[in-house]
Design an enzyme around this catalytic site. Structure first.
Site, PDB file in Angstrom:
ATOM      1  CG  ASP A 189      33.590  55.295  79.230  1.00 43.77           C
ATOM      2  OD1 ASP A 189      32.373  55.413  79.483  1.00 43.77           O
ATOM      3  OD2 ASP A 189      34.364  56.256  79.147  1.00 43.77           O
ATOM      4  CG  HIS A 193      28.735  60.487  79.027  1.00 41.35           C
ATOM      5  ND1 HIS A 193      30.019  60.831  78.719  1.00 41.35           N
ATOM      6  CD2 HIS A 193      27.969  61.578  78.783  1.00 41.35           C
ATOM      7  CE1 HIS A 193      30.036  62.100  78.309  1.00 41.35           C
ATOM      8  NE2 HIS A 193      28.804  62.574  78.341  1.00 41.35           N
ATOM      9  CG  HIS A 234      30.957  57.907  75.280  1.00 38.02           C
ATOM     10  ND1 HIS A 234      32.214  57.453  75.586  1.00 38.02           N
ATOM     11  CD2 HIS A 234      30.610  58.757  76.272  1.00 38.02           C
ATOM     12  CE1 HIS A 234      32.610  58.022  76.714  1.00 38.02           C
ATOM     13  NE2 HIS A 234      31.663  58.819  77.158  1.00 38.02           N
ATOM     14  CB  CYS A 240      33.271  61.692  76.782  1.00 40.04           C
ATOM     15  SG  CYS A 240      33.365  61.464  78.546  1.00 40.04           S
ATOM     16  CE  LYS A 273      24.316  62.243  88.318  1.00 41.37           C
ATOM     17  NZ  LYS A 273      25.621  62.130  88.937  1.00 41.37           N
ATOM     18  NE  ARG A 310      38.031  60.401  86.097  1.00 42.32           N
ATOM     19  CZ  ARG A 310      36.779  59.993  86.127  1.00 42.32           C
ATOM     20  NH1 ARG A 310      36.170  59.844  87.287  1.00 42.32           N
ATOM     21  NH2 ARG A 310      36.134  59.733  85.016  1.00 42.32           N
TER      22      ARG A 310
HETATM   23 ZN   LIG Z   1      31.702  59.776  78.901  1.00 38.27          ZN
END
Ligand SMILES: [Zn+2]
Ligand SMILES: [Zn+2]
Length: 638
Positions: free
Chosen positions: A381, A508, A383, A332, A462, A361
């Site tokens: 992903d 997101h 955005h 992001c 979300k 991660r």
């Molecule tokens: Zn994100």
């Protein structure tokens, strides 16, 4: 006193009424099948008095929410039976767990598979009579003395460690009493379909300096059909384990030189690229623009984004030329940098960026699990930078996109909506608008969804999407997350029609979750037998003997020209053996060529799963396979 029932009605009860009294007040029949009671959202024992004004819901025998109670009650019967079969055994604890229960024992001798069957037999004998579970609250000394007399040192230790003012409860069935908080069933009658599955070692209180106990695992269901289905699924799941299939089908491997990061082999790479290609095309058709951003960033970026404070423990950090850097755990902030790289006008919104985003991660070594839990994560992903007015339409499109994708894999899904928590950023007016928009989108599509009040992130509400695979297991994959925070932190603005600066809202969005995990899920979902469009090898041509090799090569070339991934297997092995091998490799189409086929320009078609389609002209077979591939069909077309 009063309680509130789920249908909104109030029920008048005598002071001190228990859950069971409440069930009786509704109806004697209901009382008989009551397993427990939900009081203000918490499952409690039906023998406990209800608080005045509580919201209650009766859980019946057979309700899914009552399964943990059935299982834990079965664990008590397991402990009783074990004592009968192994005098001198010491008991400790036996909770319900996901899909079953366990009980930890110290056995006087090592036990094996045959002993589990003996214990099961004793459980069945005990269950032939219906025994009530009785609950008593006892004073500490009495119950402690009872366990001292029974030489149950683990129970005594548990009691000694409990706070002195905590009331102790004991549940008893037949000749067996256990220190336990409950809840438990009324009696043993609903315990019918159970099985002890396996044993494992477990340290007392998880402490490796203490005694190693024997953990007996089991499971229980309300019906024999449910139990049978579950046991079948476990067996299937073992056969379909993606780590095992990944090796057998030569898709990927892991090596301790890079824990939590898969090495993709050529065949696995075909699946990967095919999936990514499809994903790119679908994004592009929906107005997304693909970007690619760095892996490594100076710590300043993470300080601005807030990751430095909140997420640093999970990040890989390093120092370069005396400057602190971190590998990105999320894409992001990078996409915010692209947004900020130029002045933006309202005419450019919604701005949708997608990235095959490689993030890292830290996951502790013990939690890594094949492709399902990795440190090297490639997110699907995206955005979206939008105005407040655009939230609804964009979320609707994202959701539509998600459902189209899942349909492609014939997967069912469950949706959860999480709303504003106590502590949050952003104006309540935006939260109102955003939450209303999300509700409206879900309702407009006629989708059933669960609302988790107060469970949203501090920066926005979300939607989470859980996929259900062919074995009924649920995987959290998709997420659509509104964010009022990052645009603030990065001071993102666009010029509105009024010529003033405004803050965009960020959405997101990941639909598959990560490509690694999603491929792991797909391997298990399909049991390794990918639909044609994803299969690493789509067809194999098999000449029956050497004199058919030329015809086989011509067939291969024709398939190849049609863009199909085809191999030829002309080894000296018997045709039966070569077909069996292609079956094991789960190749969707096997095309056999003998005298008759060679002469007629035909192939004998076998589809994976021993489906014999007979001899067909090569041209029409190619047409069928191409159509099946291009339509991304889930099942073979005949
Ligand atoms: Zn994100
Ligand atoms: Zn218990």
């Amino acid at each position: 006193m009063k309680v509130h029932l789920p249908d909104g009605t109030e029920l008048e009860l005598e002071d001190g009424a228990t859950g069971l009294d409440c069930a009786r007040a509704i109806g004697e029949r209901l009382a008989k099948v009551t397993a427990a009671i939900e009081v203000d959202g918490e499952v409690r024992d039906l023998r406990l008095p209800l608080p005045d004004g509580a919201k209650v819901k009766i859980l019946r025998v057979g309700d899914e929410e009552a399964l943990p109670i059935l299982r834990h009650s079965t664990a008590h019967v397991l402990a009783e039976a074990t004592r009968h079969v192994f005098p001198g055994v010491k008991i400790s604890i036996g909770p319900a767990i996901d899909n079953g229960f366990y009980y930890d024992f110290e056995f006087p001798e090592q036990i094996g598979e045959a002993d589990l069957r003996r214990i099961e037999d004793e459980m069945r004998r005990i269950l032939k009579q219906k025994h009530a579970f009785t609950r008593e609250t006892t004073d500490r000394d009495t119950i402690r003395q009872r366990f001292v007399d029974e030489d149950e040192a683990y129970k005594v230790e548990l009691i000694d460690d409990l706070p002195a003012d905590e009331p102790l409860t004991v549940y008893t069935q037949d000749d067996f009493s256990d220190l336990c908080r409950g809840p438990h069933l009324q009696d043993t009658a609903p315990i019918k379909a159970f099985k002890l599955t396996h044993v494992a070692g477990a340290y007392w209180r998880g402490d490796s300096t203490r005694t190693m106990l024997t953990r007996v695992y089991g499971t229980a269901f309300f019906t024999q059909e449910d139990l049978d289905q579950h046991l079948h699924n476990i067996e299937e799941a073992q056969k379909r384990d993606h780590r095992r299939l990944g090796k057998e089908l030569d898709l990927f491997s892991f090596n301790d030189v890079s824990p939590g990061a898969p090495f993709w082999h050529p065949k696995g790479m075909i699946v990967w690229n095919t999936l990514v290609d499809m994903w790119r095309k679908e994004n592009s058709e929906r107005g997304y623009q693909e970007v690619k951003t760095p892996i490594l960033y100076a710590s300043d970026l993470w300080k601005t984004s807030g990751h430095w404070d909140k997420f640093r423990e999970n990040m890989y950090l390093l120092e370069i030329e005396e400057r602190a850097f971190g590998m990105k755990p999320m894409n992001c902030p990078a996409h915010c940098m692209i947004f900020k790289s130029d002045r933006r006008s309202y005419r450019e919104l919604p701005l949708r960026m997608n990235e095959v985003g490689l993030v890292h991660r830290h996951e502790p070594s013990g939690t890594l699990h094949g492709l399902m839990r990795v440190r090297h994560i490639t997110q699907d992903d995206a955005h979206l930078f939008v105005t407040t007015e655009q939230i609804e339409e964009e979320v609707q499109n994202v959701l539509g996109f998600a459902l189209d994708l899942y349909e492609l894999f014939a997967m069912h899904f469950k949706i959860e909506l999480s709303t504003r928590p106590e502590v949050r950023v952003g104006d309540d007016a935006i939260w109102d608008k955003a939450e209303e928009a999300l509700h409206r989108v879900l309702q407009a599509r006629g989708i059933e969804y669960r609302v988790n009040e107060g469970d949203g992130a501090f920066y926005g509400p979300k939607i989470d999407i859980h996929l259900t695979d062919s074995l009924g297991r649920s995987w959290q994959c998709g997420t659509v997350q509104l964010d009022f925070n990052l645009p603030e932190r990065f001071e993102l603005t666009y010029t509105g029609a009024d010529d003033h600066d405004h803050r965009p809202v960020m959405i997101h969005r990941a639909l598959l979750g990560s490509f690694e995990r999603f491929i792991g899920i797909l391997i298990e979902h399909y049991g390794g037998a990918f639909p044609l469009w994803l299969a690493p090898v789509q067809a194999v041509v098999l000449p029956i003997s050497d004199r058919h090799i030329l015809a086989a090569e011509m067939a291969r070339d024709a398939l190849h020209s049609a863009g199909l991934r085809v191999q030829i297997d002309a080894r000296g092995e018997s045709i039966g053996k070569r077909i069996a091998e292609a079956e094991t490799q789960k190749v969707p189409a096997m095309l056999v060529i003998g005298d008759r086929e060679a002469e007629a320009g035909a192939v004998a078609v076998r589809r994976h799963g021993r489906i014999d389609l007979g001899t067909l002209p090569l041209d029409s077979v190619i047409d069928t396979l191409v159509t099946e591939r291009d339509s991304r069909a889930t099942t073979p077309t005949h």
